[in-house]
Design a protein around this motif. Structure first.
Motif, PDB file in Angstrom:
ATOM      1  N   MET A 140       0.812  -1.059   0.061  1.00  0.00           N
ATOM      2  CA  MET A 140      -0.107   0.034   0.120  1.00  0.00           C
ATOM      3  C   MET A 140       0.919   1.290   0.085  1.00  0.00           C
ATOM      4  O   MET A 140       1.849   1.455   0.852  1.00  0.00           O
ATOM      5  N   LYS A 141       0.603   2.254  -0.848  1.00  0.00           N
ATOM      6  CA  LYS A 141       1.368   3.415  -0.861  1.00  0.00           C
ATOM      7  C   LYS A 141       1.106   4.222   0.311  1.00  0.00           C
ATOM      8  O   LYS A 141       0.068   4.306   0.831  1.00  0.00           O
ATOM      9  N   LYS A 142       2.208   4.954   0.665  1.00  0.00           N
ATOM     10  CA  LYS A 142       2.350   5.798   1.861  1.00  0.00           C
ATOM     11  C   LYS A 142       1.791   7.222   1.543  1.00  0.00           C
ATOM     12  O   LYS A 142       2.280   7.785   0.652  1.00  0.00           O
ATOM     13  N   ASP A 143       1.151   7.957   2.426  1.00  0.00           N
ATOM     14  CA  ASP A 143       0.982   9.378   2.362  1.00  0.00           C
ATOM     15  C   ASP A 143       0.003   9.569   1.435  1.00  0.00           C
ATOM     16  O   ASP A 143       0.197  10.942   0.919  1.00  0.00           O
ATOM     17  N   ILE A 144      -0.862   8.598   0.887  1.00  0.00           N
ATOM     18  CA  ILE A 144      -1.872   8.984  -0.067  1.00  0.00           C
ATOM     19  C   ILE A 144      -3.177   9.079   0.296  1.00  0.00           C
ATOM     20  O   ILE A 144      -4.248   9.453  -0.343  1.00  0.00           O
ATOM     21  N   HIS A 145      -3.597   8.637   1.647  1.00  0.00           N
ATOM     22  CA  HIS A 145      -4.685   8.266   2.266  1.00  0.00           C
ATOM     23  C   HIS A 145      -5.042   9.673   3.207  1.00  0.00           C
ATOM     24  O   HIS A 145      -4.236  10.288   3.931  1.00  0.00           O
ATOM     25  N   PRO A 146      -6.322  10.058   3.214  1.00  0.00           N
ATOM     26  CA  PRO A 146      -6.795  11.078   4.044  1.00  0.00           C
ATOM     27  C   PRO A 146      -6.537  10.575   5.657  1.00  0.00           C
ATOM     28  O   PRO A 146      -6.784   9.537   5.823  1.00  0.00           O
ATOM     29  N   GLU A 147      -6.713  11.694   6.278  1.00  0.00           N
ATOM     30  CA  GLU A 147      -6.541  11.467   7.625  1.00  0.00           C
ATOM     31  C   GLU A 147      -7.982  10.925   8.111  1.00  0.00           C
ATOM     32  O   GLU A 147      -9.293  11.438   7.751  1.00  0.00           O
ATOM     33  N   TYR A 148      -8.101   9.952   9.089  1.00  0.00           N
ATOM     34  CA  TYR A 148      -9.051   9.328   9.716  1.00  0.00           C
ATOM     35  C   TYR A 148      -9.249   9.766  11.019  1.00  0.00           C
ATOM     36  O   TYR A 148      -8.457   9.191  11.895  1.00  0.00           O
ATOM     37  N   HIS A 149     -10.171  10.499  11.474  1.00  0.00           N
ATOM     38  CA  HIS A 149     -10.453  11.108  12.755  1.00  0.00           C
ATOM     39  C   HIS A 149     -11.760  11.059  13.261  1.00  0.00           C
ATOM     40  O   HIS A 149     -12.828  10.918  12.567  1.00  0.00           O
ATOM     41  N   GLU A 150     -11.862  11.437  14.570  1.00  0.00           N
ATOM     42  CA  GLU A 150     -13.178  11.484  15.119  1.00  0.00           C
ATOM     43  C   GLU A 150     -14.111  12.685  14.897  1.00  0.00           C
ATOM     44  O   GLU A 150     -13.282  13.786  14.794  1.00  0.00           O
ATOM     45  N   ILE A 151     -15.471  12.721  14.478  1.00  0.00           N
ATOM     46  CA  ILE A 151     -16.218  13.781  14.182  1.00  0.00           C
ATOM     47  C   ILE A 151     -17.527  13.648  15.114  1.00  0.00           C
ATOM     48  O   ILE A 151     -17.637  12.606  15.424  1.00  0.00           O
ATOM     49  N   THR A 152     -18.148  14.729  15.475  1.00  0.00           N
ATOM     50  CA  THR A 152     -19.514  14.949  16.307  1.00  0.00           C
ATOM     51  C   THR A 152     -20.155  15.170  14.911  1.00  0.00           C
ATOM     52  O   THR A 152     -20.286  15.922  14.235  1.00  0.00           O
ATOM     53  N   VAL A 153     -21.556  14.251  14.985  1.00  0.00           N
ATOM     54  CA  VAL A 153     -22.661  14.441  14.208  1.00  0.00           C
ATOM     55  C   VAL A 153     -23.755  15.177  14.662  1.00  0.00           C
ATOM     56  O   VAL A 153     -24.247  14.276  15.933  1.00  0.00           O
ATOM     57  N   THR A 154     -24.624  16.057  14.344  1.00  0.00           N
ATOM     58  CA  THR A 154     -25.689  16.576  14.882  1.00  0.00           C
ATOM     59  C   THR A 154     -26.634  16.317  14.084  1.00  0.00           C
ATOM     60  O   THR A 154     -26.808  16.700  13.094  1.00  0.00           O
ATOM     61  N   MET A 155     -27.688  15.516  14.884  1.00  0.00           N
ATOM     62  CA  MET A 155     -29.159  15.251  14.093  1.00  0.00           C
ATOM     63  C   MET A 155     -30.042  16.362  13.850  1.00  0.00           C
ATOM     64  O   MET A 155     -29.758  17.456  14.758  1.00  0.00           O
ATOM     65  N   THR A 156     -31.072  16.300  13.317  1.00  0.00           N
ATOM     66  CA  THR A 156     -32.145  17.459  13.120  1.00  0.00           C
ATOM     67  C   THR A 156     -32.563  17.968  14.279  1.00  0.00           C
ATOM     68  O   THR A 156     -33.086  18.856  14.554  1.00  0.00           O
ATOM     69  N   ASP A 157     -33.062  16.930  15.181  1.00  0.00           N
ATOM     70  CA  ASP A 157     -33.467  17.265  16.555  1.00  0.00           C
ATOM     71  C   ASP A 157     -32.772  17.653  17.521  1.00  0.00           C
ATOM     72  O   ASP A 157     -32.897  17.799  18.995  1.00  0.00           O
ATOM     73  N   GLY A 158     -31.198  17.505  17.501  1.00  0.00           N
ATOM     74  CA  GLY A 158     -30.277  18.318  18.257  1.00  0.00           C
ATOM     75  C   GLY A 158     -29.615  17.194  18.865  1.00  0.00           C
ATOM     76  O   GLY A 158     -28.431  17.640  19.517  1.00  0.00           O
ATOM     77  N   THR A 159     -29.701  16.032  18.878  1.00  0.00           N
ATOM     78  CA  THR A 159     -29.046  14.761  19.335  1.00  0.00           C
ATOM     79  C   THR A 159     -27.728  14.698  18.559  1.00  0.00           C
ATOM     80  O   THR A 159     -27.755  15.094  17.428  1.00  0.00           O
ATOM     81  N   GLU A 160     -26.774  14.347  19.481  1.00  0.00           N
ATOM     82  CA  GLU A 160     -25.328  14.241  18.958  1.00  0.00           C
ATOM     83  C   GLU A 160     -24.795  12.781  18.995  1.00  0.00           C
ATOM     84  O   GLU A 160     -25.161  11.993  19.936  1.00  0.00           O
ATOM     85  N   PHE A 161     -23.823  12.388  18.104  1.00  0.00           N
ATOM     86  CA  PHE A 161     -23.155  11.098  18.348  1.00  0.00           C
ATOM     87  C   PHE A 161     -21.879  11.460  17.461  1.00  0.00           C
ATOM     88  O   PHE A 161     -21.782  12.118  16.951  1.00  0.00           O
ATOM     89  N   LYS A 162     -20.916  10.460  18.158  1.00  0.00           N
ATOM     90  CA  LYS A 162     -19.496  10.740  17.645  1.00  0.00           C
ATOM     91  C   LYS A 162     -19.118   9.341  16.845  1.00  0.00           C
ATOM     92  O   LYS A 162     -19.732   8.403  16.931  1.00  0.00           O
TER      93      LYS A 162
END
Length: 74
Positions: free
Chosen positions: A1-23
């Motif tokens: 597998m080639k090095k340094d060609i893949h995007p960074e994989y990190h944690e994000i917070t998703v906010t739903m339409t009703d305001g609830t969130e999950f990671k």
């Protein structure tokens, strides 16, 4: 597998339409995302169909195609 060609994989917070969130983990840039449509509000999952006129688009469509279609009485 080639090095340094893949995007960074990190944690994000998703906010739903009703305001609830999950990671979750994503390659998306940024650390959060706010959803406009999700399974709690989309007609495909809720079974409730409603027309939302965002910015007058529905009114514009209805005006443009008001006389389009089959003529009655013929």
């Amino acid at each position: 597998m080639k090095k340094d060609i893949h995007p960074e994989y990190h944690e994000i917070t998703v906010t739903m339409t009703d305001g609830t969130e999950f990671k979750t983990r994503s390659t998306m840039k940024g650390d959060s995302i706010r959803l406009d449509i999700d399974p709690k509000s989309h007609p495909a999952w809720t079974g409730v169909h409603r027309l939302m006129d965002t910015g007058g688009q529905l009114a514009k469509f209805n005006k443009r195609f008001a006389n389009f279609g089959l003529k009655r009485g013929e």
